[in-house]
Design a protein around this motif. Structure first.
Motif, mmCIF file in Angstrom:
data_model
loop_
_atom_site.group_PDB
_atom_site.id
_atom_site.type_symbol
_atom_site.label_atom_id
_atom_site.label_comp_id
_atom_site.label_asym_id
_atom_site.label_seq_id
_atom_site.Cartn_x
_atom_site.Cartn_y
_atom_site.Cartn_z
ATOM 1 N N SER A 203 55.338 43.969 -4.389
ATOM 2 C CA SER A 203 55.835 44.739 -5.693
ATOM 3 C C SER A 203 57.041 45.779 -5.517
ATOM 4 C CB SER A 203 54.587 45.698 -6.145
ATOM 5 O OG SER A 203 54.495 46.762 -5.144
ATOM 6 N N LYS A 204 57.165 46.071 -3.988
ATOM 7 C CA LYS A 204 58.338 46.722 -3.882
ATOM 8 C C LYS A 204 59.560 45.911 -3.921
ATOM 9 C CE LYS A 204 55.231 49.269 -0.644
ATOM 10 N NZ LYS A 204 55.321 50.523 -1.082
ATOM 11 N N ALA A 205 59.498 44.798 -3.350
ATOM 12 C CA ALA A 205 60.686 43.855 -3.491
ATOM 13 C C ALA A 205 60.894 43.372 -4.915
ATOM 14 C CB ALA A 205 60.438 42.324 -2.607
ATOM 15 N N ALA A 206 59.695 43.165 -5.822
ATOM 16 C CA ALA A 206 60.120 42.819 -6.893
ATOM 17 C C ALA A 206 60.749 44.061 -7.852
ATOM 18 C CB ALA A 206 58.677 42.526 -7.877
ATOM 19 N N ALA A 207 60.390 45.457 -7.371
ATOM 20 C CA ALA A 207 61.079 46.406 -8.008
ATOM 21 C C ALA A 207 62.749 46.189 -7.920
ATOM 22 C CB ALA A 207 60.838 47.807 -7.441
ATOM 23 N N TYR A 208 63.170 45.528 -6.951
ATOM 24 C CA TYR A 208 64.622 45.257 -7.066
ATOM 25 C C TYR A 208 64.956 43.768 -7.505
ATOM 26 C CZ TYR A 208 64.502 49.380 -3.979
ATOM 27 O OH TYR A 208 64.246 50.357 -3.447
ATOM 28 N N ALA A 209 64.063 43.451 -8.584
ATOM 29 C CA ALA A 209 64.231 41.968 -9.153
ATOM 30 C C ALA A 209 64.604 40.867 -7.979
ATOM 31 C CB ALA A 209 65.298 41.998 -9.878
ATOM 32 N N VAL A 210 63.929 41.025 -6.937
ATOM 33 C CA VAL A 210 63.736 40.026 -6.017
ATOM 34 C C VAL A 210 62.785 39.143 -5.960
ATOM 35 C CG1 VAL A 210 63.683 39.665 -3.357
ATOM 36 C CG2 VAL A 210 65.050 41.378 -4.162
ATOM 37 N N PRO A 211 62.792 37.785 -6.161
ATOM 38 C CA PRO A 211 61.677 37.060 -6.176
ATOM 39 C C PRO A 211 60.825 37.056 -5.122
ATOM 40 C CG PRO A 211 63.567 35.707 -6.097
ATOM 41 C CD PRO A 211 64.003 37.116 -6.190
ATOM 42 N N THR A 212 59.352 37.071 -5.203
ATOM 43 C CA THR A 212 58.540 37.045 -4.180
ATOM 44 C C THR A 212 57.414 36.205 -4.056
ATOM 45 O OG1 THR A 212 56.936 38.433 -5.184
ATOM 46 C CG2 THR A 212 58.726 39.543 -4.349
ATOM 47 N N ALA A 213 56.790 35.975 -2.768
ATOM 48 C CA ALA A 213 55.564 35.219 -2.631
ATOM 49 C C ALA A 213 54.854 35.697 -1.378
ATOM 50 C CB ALA A 213 55.801 33.722 -2.546
ATOM 51 N N THR A 214 53.608 35.513 -1.498
ATOM 52 C CA THR A 214 52.800 35.871 -0.354
ATOM 53 C C THR A 214 52.130 34.819 0.023
ATOM 54 O OG1 THR A 214 52.369 38.122 -1.259
ATOM 55 C CG2 THR A 214 50.931 37.307 0.299
ATOM 56 N N VAL A 215 51.798 34.596 1.415
ATOM 57 C CA VAL A 215 51.153 33.447 1.968
ATOM 58 C C VAL A 215 50.301 33.963 3.290
ATOM 59 C CG1 VAL A 215 52.964 32.994 3.613
ATOM 60 C CG2 VAL A 215 51.747 30.984 2.980
ATOM 61 N N ASP A 216 49.095 33.146 3.385
ATOM 62 C CA ASP A 216 48.561 33.243 4.608
ATOM 63 C C ASP A 216 49.208 32.858 5.760
ATOM 64 O OD1 ASP A 216 46.664 33.156 6.676
ATOM 65 O OD2 ASP A 216 45.101 31.712 5.685
ATOM 66 N N GLY A 217 49.672 33.922 6.478
ATOM 67 C CA GLY A 217 50.373 33.919 7.927
ATOM 68 C C GLY A 217 49.638 33.369 9.015
ATOM 69 N N MET A 218 48.250 32.953 8.883
ATOM 70 C CA MET A 218 47.567 32.372 9.796
ATOM 71 C C MET A 218 47.596 30.873 9.802
ATOM 72 S SD MET A 218 46.923 35.173 11.307
ATOM 73 C CE MET A 218 45.888 35.037 12.619
ATOM 74 N N ASP A 219 48.126 30.293 8.656
ATOM 75 C CA ASP A 219 48.138 29.022 8.466
ATOM 76 C C ASP A 219 49.502 28.613 8.505
ATOM 77 O OD1 ASP A 219 48.118 26.554 7.182
ATOM 78 O OD2 ASP A 219 46.692 26.891 5.736
ATOM 79 N N VAL A 220 49.933 28.100 9.623
ATOM 80 C CA VAL A 220 51.338 27.624 9.757
ATOM 81 C C VAL A 220 51.872 26.331 8.771
ATOM 82 C CG1 VAL A 220 50.823 25.480 11.433
ATOM 83 C CG2 VAL A 220 53.144 26.760 11.499
ATOM 84 N N ILE A 221 50.930 25.580 8.142
ATOM 85 C CA ILE A 221 51.385 24.685 6.903
ATOM 86 C C ILE A 221 51.801 25.362 5.962
ATOM 87 C CG2 ILE A 221 50.857 22.517 5.966
ATOM 88 C CD1 ILE A 221 50.776 21.941 9.019
#
Lengths: 334, 329
Positions: A203-221
């Motif tokens: 949400s902090k990046a989205a506040a600058y109108a930057v597109p975002t995504a979240t991913v499970d960083g324990m899964d390399v694929i």
């Protein structure tokens, strides 16, 4: 909390790529285990920040980058340097403080630089690399180059003003920066919820109108897929993207950390999700690796590490007569 | 052939230097707060937006750290950025980038990455701008290895230092004393780039060496004229480059005059004046007929009221009085 916006990486892309991911993560893991050992043996000094547990992030993200792309990383950057293609020998010699280190022993563990792989540090000021990444992207944009600058930082950086300034500038000028937040939930020893009023980082990046995504960083694929989508977006739009990778540091912050701020139960829980063990399990299920194959891989990596250590041991110390070199390019003025 | 001289002020000279740089090298661009549409806080970049467009004359948000760091990144990426920071006090918001990144990258990377960046900013007091817009921190910056620090005091240097700084492979900080912006003078028609590794002897005398830079240089020149009427002849040295210091210039002068007075708008403790004094002591002690003396700004945050600000800053009267005392003993 946001939900994961990218799919879990169920589909192992193909055998070759999956095995490449495994090799890269294992190289980083074993190299750092050796580094910790050499730290105890006082061969490596200063600060040593291990990436153990977080390997899937650097390996997955690097997969989305080409040779013309730039990387700006933090003081926990052995994984980025290695997955980018730097040799173990150059990194090990650097940590030994030897002249054959990638920076002649001037930088050490926290400051790895490399021209060929466009690695602009190793920045040990939290969030200090973000404005530099914005500038690298600006230079690319102004020169009509199509490169992406990948800027990795921990979630602790998001409490710094430089994060917000850099995010705004990248969005305002639509600069091709892939911001990768390696959220390991602790800024040194301070938990995310103790340092951020809003713990949803996207949400902090989205506040600058930057597109975002979240991913499970324990899964390399999953990281590789998410990073590829993210970098595709950067290349298509020419503007920034913010990718949060949720991960966990299995080891202490540095070699001086008594680890008082996390419960053993929590650490053990995350270790169950080790990115290497889980990938091995999936590869075995597919029949793409077996125990002898794994042993062979471990053997090759051990040989590579041994030769890196030999290289560092045999390398010379830089002459102290050269102390004041590299303060200025012309070497004279001081 | 007689040189053709043109009347202009310090601000015009800076503007001309910027224009020349932008014309000569397409990698050069200017960014900072209000440099474009506003024309620069002190009108230094007036007209450049129309001539060079918003790609190369970039108005930035009020984010000193981000745009200074972006300058570093752009320099690493092959451009030749000029970053304008409105005043030296605001540069403290970018100190992380200047000190931890610009000044260190070359060394930290073992010589792999140099940062060809120029940062310009206004400095100094004398305009009743009080304690957050008036300080002289260039001597402080001159403490940092890895950067070069310039302070143009003349039209010639205002015009010519920028291009030389842009040719330098390493970060160069240019401090422009704000009181000098309206200073009128004459500049030769063929004025161009100037050396940035030498101090300059602006007036010759045998009795005393006045060492200064920036706006205090003009106070020294005025004091030197007054002293000359009394029969005291002074060397006046403009340091011009505060890092690296040109030791030879003031050592040669002291060898001749045997007396040195340093006038520095920075605070006395840990000042550039202290550094110059120490170097004279280390290298020319036996040449001296009197202790080296210093006139610096009083150690207070700059007050607003005119009479108080004048009392805080070095003044011609105190330079003259100190010089007389040093000669008369």
């Amino acid at each position: 909390m946001t939900t994961m916006t990218s799919k879990p990486g169920q589909a192992l892309v193909n055998r070759e790529q999956s095995l490449h991911f495994l090799r890269q993560m294992l190289r980083i893991r074993r190299f750092e285990e050796k580094s910790a050992e050499l730290y105890s043996a006082m061969k490596i000094r200063g600060f040593l920040h291990l990436y153990i547990g977080e390997e899937a992030v650097a390996v997955g993200v690097t997969e989305a980058l080409g040779s013309d792309d730039a990387v700006v990383a933090t003081y926990r950057e052995h994984g980025h340097a290695m997955s980018r293609g730097m040799s173990m020998a150059a990194i090990m010699a650097e940590m030994y403080g030897k002249i054959d280190g990638c920076c002649r022993g001037r930088g050490g563990s926290m400051h790895l630089f490399d021209v060929e792989h466009r690695l602009y540090g190793g920045n040990a000021i939290v969030a200090g690399g973000l404005p530099v990444a914005v500038g690298l992207a600006l230079a690319d944009q102004m020169q009509n180059k199509k490169s992406v600058t990948c800027c990795c930082f921990g979630e602790g950086a998001m409490a710094e003003g430089e994060f917000h300034e850099a995010m705004n500038l990248a969005a305002l000028w639509q600069l091709p920066v892939l911001f990768v937040c390696e959220n390991n939930f602790y800024a040194m020893g301070t938990a995310l919820q103790l340092s951020e009023s809003v713990v949803d980082l996207t949400s902090k990046a989205a506040a600058y109108a930057v597109p975002t995504a979240t991913v499970d960083g324990m899964d390399v694929i999953a990281v590789a897929e998410a990073a590829e989508k993210a970098s595709d977006t950067v290349r298509e739009t020419g503007g920034p993207f913010f990718l949060e990778c949720r991960t966990y540091r299995f080891r202490p912050h540095s070699m001086f950390d008594p680890g008082l701020y996390r419960s053993r139960q929590e650490v053990e829980g995350w270790k169950q999700r080790c990115p290497i063990i889980s990938l091995i399990r999936r590869l075995k299920d597919k029949g793409w690796i077996d125990d002898p194959g794994l042993e062979r891989l471990e053997g090759e990596i051990a040989t590579e590490i041994d030769s890196a250590v030999d290289f560092a041991e045999q390398s010379e110390w830089e002459s102290v007569e050269d102390l004041t070199r590299f303060v200025y390019s012309d070497a004279g003025a001081n | 052939m007689e040189q053709q001289l043109r009347k202009m002020n310090y601000r015009d000279a800076l503007n001309e230097g910027l224009r020349e740089a932008l014309q000569k090298d397409e990698r050069v661009f200017l960014m900072g707060e209000d440099v474009g549409r506003y024309g620069g806080c002190f009108a230094v970049s007036k007209g450049l937006l129309d001539e060079f467009g918003p790609e190369r004359i970039r108005d930035t948000p009020l984010s000193e750290s981000a745009f200074t760091g972006a300058g570093i990144g752009a320099a690493l990426g092959g451009m030749r950025p000029i970053v304008e920071i409105m005043t030296v006090n605001f540069s403290l918001l970018a100190l992380d980038q200047i000190m931890n990144n610009a000044a260190t990258y070359l060394h930290m990377s073992g010589g792999l990455f140099n940062v060809p960046l120029v940062i310009r900013m206004a400095t100094g007091g004398g305009k009743q701008l009080a304690a957050q817009h008036s300080h002289s921190l260039e001597g402080w910056y001159a403490h940092i290895p890895g950067i070069k620090v310039l302070c143009p005091a003349t039209l010639e240097d205002a015009r010519g230092m920028l291009w030389s700084a842009l040719l330098d492979p390493d970060p160069v900080l240019i401090f422009e004393p704000a009181v000098l912006y309206p200073m009128e003078g004459e500049l030769s028609a063929d004025a161009g780039p100037v050396a940035i590794d030498q101090a300059k002897l602006l007036r010759e005398g045998k009795d005393l060496t006045l060492i200064s830079y920036g706006s205090c240089l003009h106070k020294c020149l005025e004091a030197a004229s007054i002293l000359a009427e009394e029969g005291i002849e002074t060397d006046v040295i403009d340091l011009r480059t505060l890092r690296p210091l040109d030791d030879e210039s003031f050592l040669a002068s002291v060898a001749k005059t045997h007396r040195a007075l340093i006038v520095d708008e920075g605070w006395r403790s840990g000042s550039l004046a202290a550094e110059v004094s120490a170097r004279i002591m280390e290298q020319a002690f036996y040449q001296l007929d009197a202790p080296v003396e210093r006139i610096c700004t009083a150690e207070v945050p700059m007050p607003y009221a005119k009479h108080m600000e004048e009392a805080a800053l070095p003044q011609v009267s105190s330079i003259v009085a100190t010089a007389r005392r040093m000669i008369d003993g």
